[in-house]
Scaffold this motif. Structure first.
Motif, mmCIF file in Angstrom:
data_model
loop_
_atom_site.group_PDB
_atom_site.id
_atom_site.type_symbol
_atom_site.label_atom_id
_atom_site.label_comp_id
_atom_site.label_asym_id
_atom_site.label_seq_id
_atom_site.Cartn_x
_atom_site.Cartn_y
_atom_site.Cartn_z
ATOM 1 N N SER A 154 0.827 -1.218 0.000
ATOM 2 C CA SER A 154 0.000 0.000 0.000
ATOM 3 C C SER A 154 0.861 1.269 0.000
ATOM 4 C CB SER A 154 -0.959 -0.001 1.187
ATOM 5 O OG SER A 154 -0.252 0.170 2.384
ATOM 6 N N GLN A 157 5.575 4.955 4.430
ATOM 7 C CA GLN A 157 4.149 5.208 4.255
ATOM 8 C C GLN A 157 3.801 6.509 4.973
ATOM 9 O OE1 GLN A 157 1.358 2.954 6.476
ATOM 10 N NE2 GLN A 157 2.932 1.661 7.383
ATOM 11 N N PRO A 158 2.832 7.228 4.427
ATOM 12 C CA PRO A 158 2.508 8.526 5.016
ATOM 13 C C PRO A 158 1.759 8.395 6.339
ATOM 14 C CG PRO A 158 0.925 8.000 3.323
ATOM 15 C CD PRO A 158 1.955 6.903 3.296
ATOM 16 N N THR A 159 1.966 9.351 7.203
ATOM 17 C CA THR A 159 1.155 9.469 8.411
ATOM 18 C C THR A 159 -0.044 10.360 8.074
ATOM 19 O OG1 THR A 159 2.344 11.453 9.060
ATOM 20 C CG2 THR A 159 3.176 9.369 9.925
ATOM 21 N N GLN A 160 -0.979 10.409 8.997
ATOM 22 C CA GLN A 160 -2.142 11.275 8.780
ATOM 23 C C GLN A 160 -1.713 12.721 8.537
ATOM 24 O OE1 GLN A 160 -6.148 11.256 10.998
ATOM 25 N NE2 GLN A 160 -5.019 12.852 12.056
ATOM 26 N N VAL A 163 -6.640 9.495 -0.295
ATOM 27 C CA VAL A 163 -6.785 8.123 0.221
ATOM 28 C C VAL A 163 -7.738 7.315 -0.655
ATOM 29 C CG1 VAL A 163 -7.540 6.746 2.206
ATOM 30 C CG2 VAL A 163 -6.227 8.835 2.583
ATOM 31 N N GLU A 202 -7.125 3.744 -2.368
ATOM 32 C CA GLU A 202 -8.020 2.586 -2.188
ATOM 33 C C GLU A 202 -8.499 2.022 -3.523
ATOM 34 O OE1 GLU A 202 -10.759 4.491 0.701
ATOM 35 O OE2 GLU A 202 -10.174 2.886 2.065
ATOM 36 N N PRO A 247 -2.149 8.001 13.095
ATOM 37 C CA PRO A 247 -2.160 6.769 12.307
ATOM 38 C C PRO A 247 -1.330 6.885 11.035
ATOM 39 C CG PRO A 247 -4.161 8.005 11.907
ATOM 40 C CD PRO A 247 -3.419 8.749 12.969
ATOM 41 N N THR A 248 -0.760 5.773 10.624
ATOM 42 C CA THR A 248 -0.117 5.696 9.313
ATOM 43 C C THR A 248 -1.184 5.257 8.308
ATOM 44 O OG1 THR A 248 0.373 3.372 9.676
ATOM 45 C CG2 THR A 248 2.060 4.951 10.326
ATOM 46 N N GLN A 249 -0.834 5.313 7.051
ATOM 47 C CA GLN A 249 -1.774 4.863 6.010
ATOM 48 C C GLN A 249 -2.209 3.415 6.262
ATOM 49 O OE1 GLN A 249 -1.630 5.643 1.506
ATOM 50 N NE2 GLN A 249 -0.721 3.618 1.680
ATOM 51 N N ASN A 250 -1.262 2.542 6.606
ATOM 52 C CA ASN A 250 -1.621 1.143 6.815
ATOM 53 C C ASN A 250 -2.578 0.954 7.995
ATOM 54 O OD1 ASN A 250 -0.234 0.200 4.636
ATOM 55 N ND2 ASN A 250 1.530 -0.588 5.776
ATOM 56 N N LEU A 308 -6.015 1.988 6.832
ATOM 57 C CA LEU A 308 -6.634 0.961 5.996
ATOM 58 C C LEU A 308 -7.133 -0.202 6.852
ATOM 59 C CD1 LEU A 308 -4.037 0.989 3.050
ATOM 60 C CD2 LEU A 308 -6.425 1.721 2.878
ATOM 61 N N ALA A 329 -11.191 3.769 4.324
ATOM 62 C CA ALA A 329 -10.229 4.657 4.983
ATOM 63 C C ALA A 329 -10.494 6.104 4.587
ATOM 64 C CB ALA A 329 -8.795 4.253 4.626
#
Lengths: 77, 77
Positions: free
Chosen positions: A3, A45-48, A66, A70, B46-49, B52, B62
């Motif tokens: 992802s 991976q990106p954070t919020q 996002v 998805e 939160p991270t992207q993972n 999700l 998400a």
């Protein structure tokens, strides 16, 4: 495809569509250019907070960003 | 309010609406219960993972989760 790699592709595609350099995106989002490069290569991976900052710099909503991720994940299933 | 605190509130609200314990959410999302507790308290973002995984466990997208966060951030401006 992981992802974070999907995110990297989505980010790079949108940035290039807007003819924005990594440097400019870094400046606009207040993130490090190296970090953006790592995101685009799927290394991180990106954070919020990164999602919110990048989306703002790209004139879109983080939820739209996002959503594109998805969709791409669903396609690859 | 910091965006991680906004996320924490959104997550807790949705989880409670679904009458799900932190333990159950942890199990369904394959994340640690302690991590979920930290997210809900706004200690971590939160991270992207995680986004999700949590969204899947909560039967939503998400992007919908992020949209709720963005709405709450906009409201608080």
């Amino acid at each position: 495809m992981k992802s974070e790699e999907v995110f990297g592709e989505v980010l790079r595609t949108i940035r290039k569509k807007q003819k924005m350099s990594q440097e400019k995106l870094a400046f606009q989002s207040n993130l490090d250019r190296t970090y953006i490069s790592m995101l685009e290569r799927g290394v991180h991976q990106p954070t919020q907070n990164s999602l919110l900052a990048l989306a703002k710099a790209l004139n879109m909503k983080a939820s739209e960003l996002v959503e594109l991720v998805e969709e791409k994940i669903d396609e690859s299933k």
